[in-house]
Design a protein around this motif. Structure first.
Motif, PDB file in Angstrom:
ATOM      1  N   VAL A  20     -18.100  54.719  43.282  1.00 55.25           N
ATOM      2  CA  VAL A  20     -19.744  54.580  42.822  1.00 55.25           C
ATOM      3  C   VAL A  20     -19.616  55.968  43.412  1.00 55.25           C
ATOM      4  CG1 VAL A  20     -21.902  54.370  43.239  1.00 55.25           C
ATOM      5  CG2 VAL A  20     -20.357  52.590  43.185  1.00 55.25           C
ATOM      6  N   SER A  21     -20.143  57.240  42.252  1.00 55.77           N
ATOM      7  CA  SER A  21     -20.619  58.321  42.682  1.00 55.77           C
ATOM      8  C   SER A  21     -22.011  58.826  41.675  1.00 55.77           C
ATOM      9  CB  SER A  21     -19.095  59.843  41.863  1.00 55.77           C
ATOM     10  OG  SER A  21     -19.540  60.480  41.756  1.00 55.77           O
ATOM     11  N   ALA A  22     -22.286  59.683  42.375  1.00 57.65           N
ATOM     12  CA  ALA A  22     -23.307  60.345  41.650  1.00 57.65           C
ATOM     13  C   ALA A  22     -23.159  61.950  40.939  1.00 57.65           C
ATOM     14  CB  ALA A  22     -24.452  60.425  42.961  1.00 57.65           C
ATOM     15  N   GLY A  23     -22.773  61.366  39.506  1.00 55.12           N
ATOM     16  CA  GLY A  23     -22.451  62.230  38.874  1.00 55.12           C
ATOM     17  C   GLY A  23     -23.494  63.358  38.644  1.00 55.12           C
ATOM     18  N   LEU A  57     -16.416  60.579  38.525  1.00 56.05           N
ATOM     19  CA  LEU A  57     -16.972  60.539  39.220  1.00 56.05           C
ATOM     20  C   LEU A  57     -16.199  61.878  40.092  1.00 56.05           C
ATOM     21  CD1 LEU A  57     -13.930  57.390  39.331  1.00 56.05           C
ATOM     22  CD2 LEU A  57     -16.620  57.239  39.928  1.00 56.05           C
ATOM     23  N   ASP A  58     -15.956  62.717  39.182  1.00 51.15           N
ATOM     24  CA  ASP A  58     -16.115  64.404  40.113  1.00 51.15           C
ATOM     25  C   ASP A  58     -15.179  64.149  40.754  1.00 51.15           C
ATOM     26  OD1 ASP A  58     -17.674  66.344  38.794  1.00 51.15           O
ATOM     27  OD2 ASP A  58     -20.007  66.777  39.389  1.00 51.15           O
ATOM     28  N   LEU A  59     -14.138  63.000  40.996  1.00 52.50           N
ATOM     29  CA  LEU A  59     -13.051  63.177  41.988  1.00 52.50           C
ATOM     30  C   LEU A  59     -12.590  64.176  42.911  1.00 52.50           C
ATOM     31  CD1 LEU A  59     -11.844  60.342  42.551  1.00 52.50           C
ATOM     32  CD2 LEU A  59     -10.302  60.550  41.536  1.00 52.50           C
ATOM     33  N   GLY A  60     -13.091  63.854  43.957  1.00 52.30           N
ATOM     34  CA  GLY A  60     -12.366  65.374  45.172  1.00 52.30           C
ATOM     35  C   GLY A  60     -13.769  66.643  44.787  1.00 52.30           C
ATOM     36  N   LYS A  61     -14.455  66.253  44.234  1.00 51.43           N
ATOM     37  CA  LYS A  61     -15.773  67.014  44.499  1.00 51.43           C
ATOM     38  C   LYS A  61     -17.159  66.341  45.096  1.00 51.43           C
ATOM     39  CE  LYS A  61     -14.235  69.812  40.039  1.00 51.43           C
ATOM     40  NZ  LYS A  61     -15.030  69.962  39.162  1.00 51.43           N
ATOM     41  N   ARG A  62     -16.978  65.361  44.601  1.00 54.13           N
ATOM     42  CA  ARG A  62     -18.098  64.286  45.780  1.00 54.13           C
ATOM     43  C   ARG A  62     -17.850  63.687  46.345  1.00 54.13           C
ATOM     44  NH1 ARG A  62     -23.429  65.604  41.722  1.00 54.13           N
ATOM     45  NH2 ARG A  62     -22.237  67.078  40.692  1.00 54.13           N
ATOM     46  N   GLU A  63     -19.054  62.967  47.231  1.00 55.29           N
ATOM     47  CA  GLU A  63     -18.780  61.066  48.369  1.00 55.29           C
ATOM     48  C   GLU A  63     -18.553  60.667  47.199  1.00 55.29           C
ATOM     49  OE1 GLU A  63     -20.993  59.912  51.888  1.00 55.29           O
ATOM     50  OE2 GLU A  63     -21.860  60.236  50.925  1.00 55.29           O
ATOM     51  N   LEU A  64     -17.663  60.144  47.613  1.00 51.28           N
ATOM     52  CA  LEU A  64     -17.815  58.893  46.400  1.00 51.28           C
ATOM     53  C   LEU A  64     -17.702  57.478  47.476  1.00 51.28           C
ATOM     54  CD1 LEU A  64     -15.665  57.977  44.368  1.00 51.28           C
ATOM     55  CD2 LEU A  64     -14.063  57.215  45.477  1.00 51.28           C
ATOM     56  N   HIS A  95     -18.071  48.473  52.682  1.00 58.07           N
ATOM     57  CA  HIS A  95     -18.546  49.915  51.803  1.00 58.07           C
ATOM     58  C   HIS A  95     -17.710  51.528  52.786  1.00 58.07           C
ATOM     59  CE1 HIS A  95     -22.505  48.066  50.802  1.00 58.07           C
ATOM     60  NE2 HIS A  95     -21.518  47.034  50.013  1.00 58.07           N
ATOM     61  N   LEU A  96     -17.585  52.007  51.931  1.00 56.72           N
ATOM     62  CA  LEU A  96     -15.797  53.378  52.831  1.00 56.72           C
ATOM     63  C   LEU A  96     -16.539  54.860  51.400  1.00 56.72           C
ATOM     64  CD1 LEU A  96     -14.591  50.705  53.046  1.00 56.72           C
ATOM     65  CD2 LEU A  96     -12.832  51.639  52.557  1.00 56.72           C
ATOM     66  N   SER A  97     -17.366  55.762  52.799  1.00 58.22           N
ATOM     67  CA  SER A  97     -17.478  57.005  52.016  1.00 58.22           C
ATOM     68  C   SER A  97     -17.273  57.888  52.880  1.00 58.22           C
ATOM     69  CB  SER A  97     -19.119  56.411  52.223  1.00 58.22           C
ATOM     70  OG  SER A  97     -19.872  55.242  51.670  1.00 58.22           O
ATOM     71  N   GLY A  98     -16.926  58.699  51.673  1.00 57.59           N
ATOM     72  CA  GLY A  98     -15.892  59.573  51.591  1.00 57.59           C
ATOM     73  C   GLY A  98     -16.287  60.649  50.980  1.00 57.59           C
ATOM     74  N   ILE A  99     -15.758  62.005  50.518  1.00 56.04           N
ATOM     75  CA  ILE A  99     -14.667  63.084  49.670  1.00 56.04           C
ATOM     76  C   ILE A  99     -13.589  62.842  50.260  1.00 56.04           C
ATOM     77  CG2 ILE A  99     -14.640  65.427  49.338  1.00 56.04           C
ATOM     78  CD1 ILE A  99     -17.519  65.820  50.315  1.00 56.04           C
ATOM     79  N   PRO A 100     -13.178  62.385  48.459  1.00 56.11           N
ATOM     80  CA  PRO A 100     -11.761  61.935  48.522  1.00 56.11           C
ATOM     81  C   PRO A 100     -10.444  63.129  48.831  1.00 56.11           C
ATOM     82  CG  PRO A 100     -12.769  61.496  46.375  1.00 56.11           C
ATOM     83  CD  PRO A 100     -13.369  61.761  47.205  1.00 56.11           C
ATOM     84  N   GLU A 101      -9.422  63.195  49.148  1.00 57.22           N
ATOM     85  CA  GLU A 101      -8.137  64.193  48.757  1.00 57.22           C
ATOM     86  C   GLU A 101      -7.466  64.032  47.328  1.00 57.22           C
ATOM     87  OE1 GLU A 101      -3.983  64.851  50.864  1.00 57.22           O
ATOM     88  OE2 GLU A 101      -5.131  63.397  51.505  1.00 57.22           O
ATOM     89  N   ILE A 102      -7.397  64.475  46.318  1.00 57.05           N
ATOM     90  CA  ILE A 102      -6.540  64.556  45.147  1.00 57.05           C
ATOM     91  C   ILE A 102      -5.210  64.614  45.963  1.00 57.05           C
ATOM     92  CG2 ILE A 102      -6.213  64.713  42.854  1.00 57.05           C
ATOM     93  CD1 ILE A 102      -8.858  64.128  43.345  1.00 57.05           C
ATOM     94  N   LEU A 103      -4.374  63.907  45.378  1.00 56.43           N
ATOM     95  CA  LEU A 103      -2.800  63.360  45.076  1.00 56.43           C
ATOM     96  C   LEU A 103      -2.500  63.710  44.384  1.00 56.43           C
ATOM     97  CD1 LEU A 103      -2.203  59.572  45.657  1.00 56.43           C
ATOM     98  CD2 LEU A 103      -3.349  61.201  47.378  1.00 56.43           C
ATOM     99  N   PHE A 147      -5.652  59.507  44.015  1.00 56.92           N
ATOM    100  CA  PHE A 147      -6.487  60.017  45.241  1.00 56.92           C
ATOM    101  C   PHE A 147      -6.326  58.742  46.247  1.00 56.92           C
ATOM    102  CE2 PHE A 147      -8.864  56.093  43.832  1.00 56.92           C
ATOM    103  CZ  PHE A 147      -9.573  55.835  44.952  1.00 56.92           C
ATOM    104  N   ARG A 148      -6.457  59.661  47.269  1.00 59.66           N
ATOM    105  CA  ARG A 148      -6.299  59.056  49.146  1.00 59.66           C
ATOM    106  C   ARG A 148      -8.284  59.895  49.605  1.00 59.66           C
ATOM    107  NH1 ARG A 148      -2.759  61.682  51.045  1.00 59.66           N
ATOM    108  NH2 ARG A 148      -1.249  60.145  50.537  1.00 59.66           N
ATOM    109  N   LEU A 149      -8.271  58.497  50.075  1.00 56.20           N
ATOM    110  CA  LEU A 149     -10.102  58.639  50.876  1.00 56.20           C
ATOM    111  C   LEU A 149      -9.222  58.288  52.506  1.00 56.20           C
ATOM    112  CD1 LEU A 149     -12.974  59.396  51.188  1.00 56.20           C
ATOM    113  CD2 LEU A 149     -13.115  56.305  49.988  1.00 56.20           C
TER     114      LEU A 149
END
Length: 203
Positions: A20-23, A57-64, A95-103, A147-149
Motif C-alpha cells: 500500500v502506498s499513498a500515490g 506505487l512511487d516505489l522507492g520514493k514514498r513510504e510503503l 504491518h511493515l513500513s518504510g521507504i524501499p530500496e530499488i534493486l 525492491f528491498r525493504l
C-alpha cells in the motif's frame, strides 16, 4: 506481537502480501509475493513488482506499507459456553513500513530466481530450466522492478482468544480443527500460542 522470530515466521509462511502506498491520486494497493532477505536476520524483505506498478506505487520514493496476513477466521460464541457472548474474528498479521530500496537488475534477477525456487522446490521448474534460456529470462525480468525493504516501523498483531480461559481456548481449537467451522490453519496457530502460554505459566 513484537518477537522478530515470530514475525519472520509469519512472513515465511505467508509470503503473499499487500503493498500500500499513498500515490499522487490517493491510496493505491498491489499484491505480490515477498521473501525474507537471506543476507539478514532482521525483518528485511525483498520482492518485485511488475511495471507499471512501480510507478503507481512511487516505489522507492514514498513510504510503503506491507501487510502480511496470517491465519484468520470467524469465532462463534457457541464455543464460549452458556454465558452472554458475541462472535469475534481471530487473526495474526504484521504491518511493515518504510521507504524501499530499488534493486539493481542483477539483484532483481537473483530475487526472482529465489522466488521461483522457493515455490517450485529443488525438483521443480526453475527460472533458468529448459525451455527457458537466459535471454528469455532477461526479457521477462526487464518488465519487473525489484525492491528491498528494511522496515522503519513494524506492528505485529495476534488475536487468538488469549483473553479466554484455557478450557474455552481448547474448545475453540477443537471447533476449528474439524467440522462445519473447520479452519485448520487457525486452529494450529491457536494451539501453538496456547502451548507457548502454558510453557510460560500463563494459561
Amino acid at each position: 506481537m513484537t518477537d522478530v522470530g515470530e514475525i519472520r515466521r509469519l512472513i515465511e509462511h505467508h509470503p503473499w502480501v499487500t503493498l500500500v502506498s499513498a500515490g499522487a491520486d490517493g491510496l493505491v494497493a498491489s499484491h505480490y509475493a515477498v521473501l525474507l532477505d537471506d543476507d539478514r536476520d532482521d525483518l528485511t524483505i525483498v520482492g518485485h513488482v511488475g511495471k507499471p506498478d512501480d510507478a503507481i506505487l512511487d516505489l522507492g520514493k514514498r513510504e510503503l506499507l506491507v501487510v502480511v496476513q496470517g491465519p484468520h477466521g470467524y469465532i462463534t460464541p457457541r464455543w464460549y459456553g452458556d454465558g452472554p457472548a458475541v462472535p469475534t474474528w481471530n487473526f495474526v498479521s504484521a504491518h511493515l513500513s518504510g521507504i524501499p530500496e530499488i534493486l539493481t537488475p542483477e539483484e532483481n534477477l537473483r530475487v526472482l530466481d529465489r522466488l521461483v525456487e522457493r515455490f517450485e522446490g529443488e525438483d521443480g521448474r526453475g527460472l533458468y530450466r529448459a525451455p527457458n534460456d537466459a535471454a528469455f529470462v532477461d526479457r521477462l525480468a526487464a518488465g519487473t522492478v525489484g525492491f528491498r525493504l528494511t522496515p522503519s516501523r513494524v506492528v505485529g498483531k495476534r488475536k487468538l482468544s488469549q483473553n479466554r480461559p484455557a478450557e474455552v481456548v481448547d474448545t475453540i481449537i477443537e471447533g476449528l480443527a474439524d467440522g462445519p467451522d473447520a479452519n485448520p490453519a487457525l486452529a494450529a496457530e491457536m494451539q501453538r500460542a496456547a502451548d507457548a502460554r502454558r510453557r510460560a505459566g500463563r494459561a
